[in-house]
Enzyme design. Sequence first.
Site, PDB file in Angstrom:
ATOM      1  CB  SER A 194      -0.889   0.021   1.246  1.00  0.00           C
ATOM      2  OG  SER A 194      -1.463   1.313   1.376  1.00  0.00           O
ATOM      3  CG  ASP A 227     -18.624   2.249   7.855  1.00  0.00           C
ATOM      4  OD1 ASP A 227     -19.582   3.053   7.957  1.00  0.00           O
ATOM      5  OD2 ASP A 227     -17.745   2.126   8.731  1.00  0.00           O
TER       6      ASP A 227
HETATM    7  P1  ADP Z   1     -11.703   4.869   8.903  1.00  0.00           P
HETATM    8  O1  ADP Z   1     -12.324   3.657   8.309  1.00  0.00           O
HETATM    9  O2  ADP Z   1     -12.685   5.808   9.476  1.00  0.00           O
HETATM   10  O3  ADP Z   1     -10.743   5.562   7.992  1.00  0.00           O
HETATM   11  P2  ADP Z   1     -10.550   2.865  10.619  1.00  0.00           P
HETATM   12  O4  ADP Z   1      -9.798   2.955  11.900  1.00  0.00           O
HETATM   13  O5  ADP Z   1     -11.793   2.066  10.570  1.00  0.00           O
HETATM   14  O6  ADP Z   1     -10.826   4.369  10.151  1.00  0.00           O
HETATM   15  O7  ADP Z   1      -9.610   2.299   9.477  1.00  0.00           O
HETATM   16  C1  ADP Z   1      -8.334   2.844   9.295  1.00  0.00           C
HETATM   17  C2  ADP Z   1      -7.336   1.707   9.112  1.00  0.00           C
HETATM   18  O8  ADP Z   1      -7.583   1.064   7.841  1.00  0.00           O
HETATM   19  C3  ADP Z   1      -5.913   2.193   9.021  1.00  0.00           C
HETATM   20  O9  ADP Z   1      -5.336   2.288  10.314  1.00  0.00           O
HETATM   21  C4  ADP Z   1      -5.255   1.113   8.191  1.00  0.00           C
HETATM   22  O10 ADP Z   1      -4.957  -0.011   8.990  1.00  0.00           O
HETATM   23  C5  ADP Z   1      -6.359   0.692   7.252  1.00  0.00           C
HETATM   24  N1  ADP Z   1      -6.282   1.394   5.958  1.00  0.00           N
HETATM   25  C6  ADP Z   1      -7.236   2.160   5.384  1.00  0.00           C
HETATM   26  N2  ADP Z   1      -6.854   2.611   4.175  1.00  0.00           N
HETATM   27  C7  ADP Z   1      -5.612   2.105   3.956  1.00  0.00           C
HETATM   28  C8  ADP Z   1      -4.665   2.192   2.887  1.00  0.00           C
HETATM   29  N3  ADP Z   1      -4.918   2.900   1.782  1.00  0.00           N
HETATM   30  N4  ADP Z   1      -3.501   1.525   3.027  1.00  0.00           N
HETATM   31  C9  ADP Z   1      -3.232   0.810   4.133  1.00  0.00           C
HETATM   32  N5  ADP Z   1      -4.076   0.696   5.151  1.00  0.00           N
HETATM   33  C10 ADP Z   1      -5.254   1.333   5.094  1.00  0.00           C
HETATM   34 MG    MG Z   2     -13.466   2.173   9.356  1.00  0.00          MG
END
Ligand code: ADP
Ligand code: MG
Length: 377
Positions: free
Chosen positions: A62, A167
């Site tokens: 990522s 979501d």
């Molecule tokens: P939200 O869904 O509101 O953004 P969450 O805590 O549910 O917050 O999810 C965030 C987590 O999702 C990050 O800490 C990471 O682990 C993962 N994540 C989301 N998008 C990415 C990405 N593009 N690359 C890597 N991890 C991601």
């Molecule tokens: Mg989330």
Amino acid sequence: MKEAFRRIYGAHPEGVWAAPGRVNLIGEHTDYNDGFALPIAIPQHTLVAARKRQDDRLRLHSAQGDGPVLDLRVTQLTPGAVTTWAAYPAGVVWALREAGHRLGGADLHIDSTVPVGAGLSSSAALECAVAFAYNDLYDLNLSAPALALICQRAENGFAGVPCGAMDQLASACCTAGAALHLDIRAGSHEQVPFAPEAQGLSLLVVDTRVKHDLGDGAYAALRTGCERAASLLGLEALRDLTPADLPRAARALPAHLLPLVRHVVKENARVTHAVSHLRAGHLAALGSILTDGHASLRDDFRISCAESDLVVDTALAYGALGARMTGGGFGGSVIVLAEEGRAEGIGVAVTTAFRAAGYQLPHLFPITPAAGARRIS
Ligand code: ADP
Ligand code: MG
């Protein structure tokens, strides 16, 4: 995306898939109570470039993950074994296999414009992009709602987050120019036309850039409290109550559970009202519903925070039609509905108020309802 994939894996991807983040217009903490919600997809999305493998290796990279390529085995995925961001994409493959699909490996490269951890569902966007990619790579022919439920299973069972399905359903099933009216119990959804800009309105997102630690355990506790209240009332879920039932519920429940019940019951009613207004083309009438929803999350559910309250109060003081925190709570983002001509002044006022309070400055951006998950090349 394709070039980045080629640099990382030394081959071309078979395709690129996209899945958006979301904001929920109204219907917060109702999904796990079998109720209603009304999210829209936002233009920010997560992309996955993917290539099927003949063996069982799942390689993950990522642009936001800030690390080397991770190398897992799809046949050895077990809940709890992956504790980094990779739990989300690996969880999707695990959940598909749990559902009986015979899947092998893949190489995936991920890149996203969804702010991570801002309450805009970057996690669901990531899951859905991976699920849609796997669905095509392995010819699974699963529908968008079915893929969304696989993603929820991944988040619950593999990443260990006890979220409802809103979501993932939003990211998978939304369409441009519409809000998604979800009925979780019925397992149904309906597109409700929603084009604020056509009525001279703006929808702003204010990412407060705070996430209070309290959040994780509190979410589970709220969910348990709602389930306990339903069981004390002899109901399958709080969805089974209407506002007229609240006096009876008040007599039957311990005092600490009543505010939770009041929020869920009134919030479901707010979704129904919001849908009626949207269908009648009265978008401005959504404003007071948003603001009432915020008050309920602040006072009854108690999951707002000083930063989110400051955004809402400032926006309203500067002429917004309505505003509320969106997402699970304890920080994250606020949405503001305003006449177009007022949006800029509201943005300046919010930033000024944050500066005066000594808070980290928020990120503000306008959104329009965007498309759900899909293959883009
Ligand atoms: P939200 O869904 O509101 O953004 P969450 O805590 O549910 O917050 O999810 C965030 C987590 O999702 C990050 O800490 C990471 O682990 C993962 N994540 C989301 N998008 C990415 C990405 N593009 N690359 C890597 N991890 C991601
Ligand atoms: Mg989330």
